[in-house]
Design a protein around this motif. Structure first.
Motif: not given
Length: 391
Positions: A274-286
């Protein structure tokens, strides 16, 4: 299942500040508030159930740490446990050794205990950390002497989640005849901890960081370790911590330790995902706008500390009330100053002020991760646009 305390509230991403009490922990503790009221130290039948419950909790906490039950001392929380470890060991060795070593990013409970020892004539050394927040064992080796009584280095940082190389540091301390203490408030129940493998002599556990109530903690004290009590009285807890035991909270801590031990392999892996998914998602959006603070791999499974370029972290969280998160440690939350932890890691004031800490836990879901990333990215875009048009 959703925790009853989180129903209809904002997405909770502040598990490092405190955890919701697990309903199973409440169920275990409740009989000792409603029925089994006796003093465990009494000699009559009303003491039997409370005394047995305290013994079981001691075994449960010990099992989580790979310790013996007799090495667990119950306290009223982490700050007391840290104070007992730091002041208790130092004062027990007064006259034989006079240096205590800690680190720049240590918890305030340890730092304040060290400051109080400095007023008592001890020498206090605060080791620097690298850009990831870790202590270099070579720096400890260059600093420690045969006058060092104790080295106290936390297991995991509450802001960045960075893990310290405890086994290496403890081995160095022991080569010079010093004891080693670690505040494992953030680590216990989240990552495997075995006091024998780590070589630590004292270790702090905090209830409300592992789904037990606030106001209870424990200190592992290796058998044979000389510790002077800081609370004196009736001789409870092997004379190391006076005061009638709070049976209900001790039972709660034991139950939480048992749950953590049972779920540790699967829960840790789940949180990393979950932590890495959150990081990846934020990185993709910003893309290109976020930077990780802390060690890229050696950190807690549920901790994500990020700096978002050009936006104040406090402003971003204030503009996103649908998320409950923090800019740093709850001990310093509300202060609009650069994080002392990030500053000690060599990060500039702008990057420190743009940081947010997103800490995940037992009731975090994949849907919440997606929602949180979308909300933060949306509010970031608004704040960035406002900053660009402000003279």
């Amino acid at each position: 299942m959703t925790h009853p305390g989180l129903t209809n509230g904002p997405i909770y991403l502040d598990y490092n500040a405190t955890t919701p009490v697990d309903p199973r922990v409440v169920d275990a503790a409740l009989p000792y508030l409603t029925h089994h009221f006796g003093n465990p130290s009494s000699s009559h039948t009303y003491a039997d159930a409370p005394r047995a419950a305290v013994g079981q909790a001691r075994r449960q906490v010990a099992d989580l740490l790979g310790a013996a039950p007799g090495e667990i001392v119950f306290t009223a929380g982490g700050s007391e446990a840290d104070t007992l470890a730091v002041r208790g060991v130092a004062l027990a060795a007064r006259g034989r050794a006079d240096q205590v070593i800690t680190q720049a990013t240590e918890h305030p409970a340890v730092l304040e205990a060290c400051d109080s020892l400095q007023a008592d004539g001890f020498t206090i050394t605060r080791l620097p950390v690298d850009e990831h927040g870790q202590v270099d064992p070579a720096v400890l080796e260059a600093t420690i002497t045969d006058r060092t009584v104790l080295v106290s280095i936390m297991a995991a940082n509450s802001e960045t989640g960075t893990l310290q190389p405890l086994a290496q540091l403890a081995a160095i301390a022991h080569r010079y005849g010093a004891l080693f203490h670690t505040d494992a408030a953030q680590a216990a129940g989240k990552i495997p901890l075995d006091v024998k493998d780590l070589g630590v002599d004292l270790l702090t556990v905090v209830g409300h960081k592992m789904y037990a109530p606030k106001g209870v903690g424990a200190l592992y004290v290796r058998s044979g370790t000389a510790v002077q009590p800081v609370i004196r009285g009736g001789g409870q807890e092997r004379g190391l911590r006076a005061g009638t035991e709070n049976v209900a909270l001790i039972v709660a801590l034991g139950a939480a330790a048992q749950l953590a031990a049972d779920d540790l392999p699967t829960e840790g892996k789940h949180l990393v995902g979950l932590r890495d998914a959150l990081h990846d998602r934020l990185d993709a959006l910003m893309p290109g706008l976020i930077r990780l603070n802390g060690h890229p791999t050696q950190r807690l499974p549920g901790t994500l500390n990020l700096s978002l370029t050009g936006v104040n972290g406090r402003d971003l969280l204030a503009a996103t009330p649908q998320i409950a998160a923090a800019t740093g440690s709850a001990c310093h939350e509300g202060l609009d100053t650069p994080s002392a932890v990030l500053t000690a890691m060599g990060l500039g004031a702008e990057r420190s002020r743009s940081a947010i800490r997103l800490s995940l836990g037992r009731w975090t879901t994949a849907d919440q991760v997606d929602q949180a990333a979308a909300l933060l990215a949306s509010r970031y875009a608004v704040l960035s646009a406002q900053a660009a048009t402000t003279p």
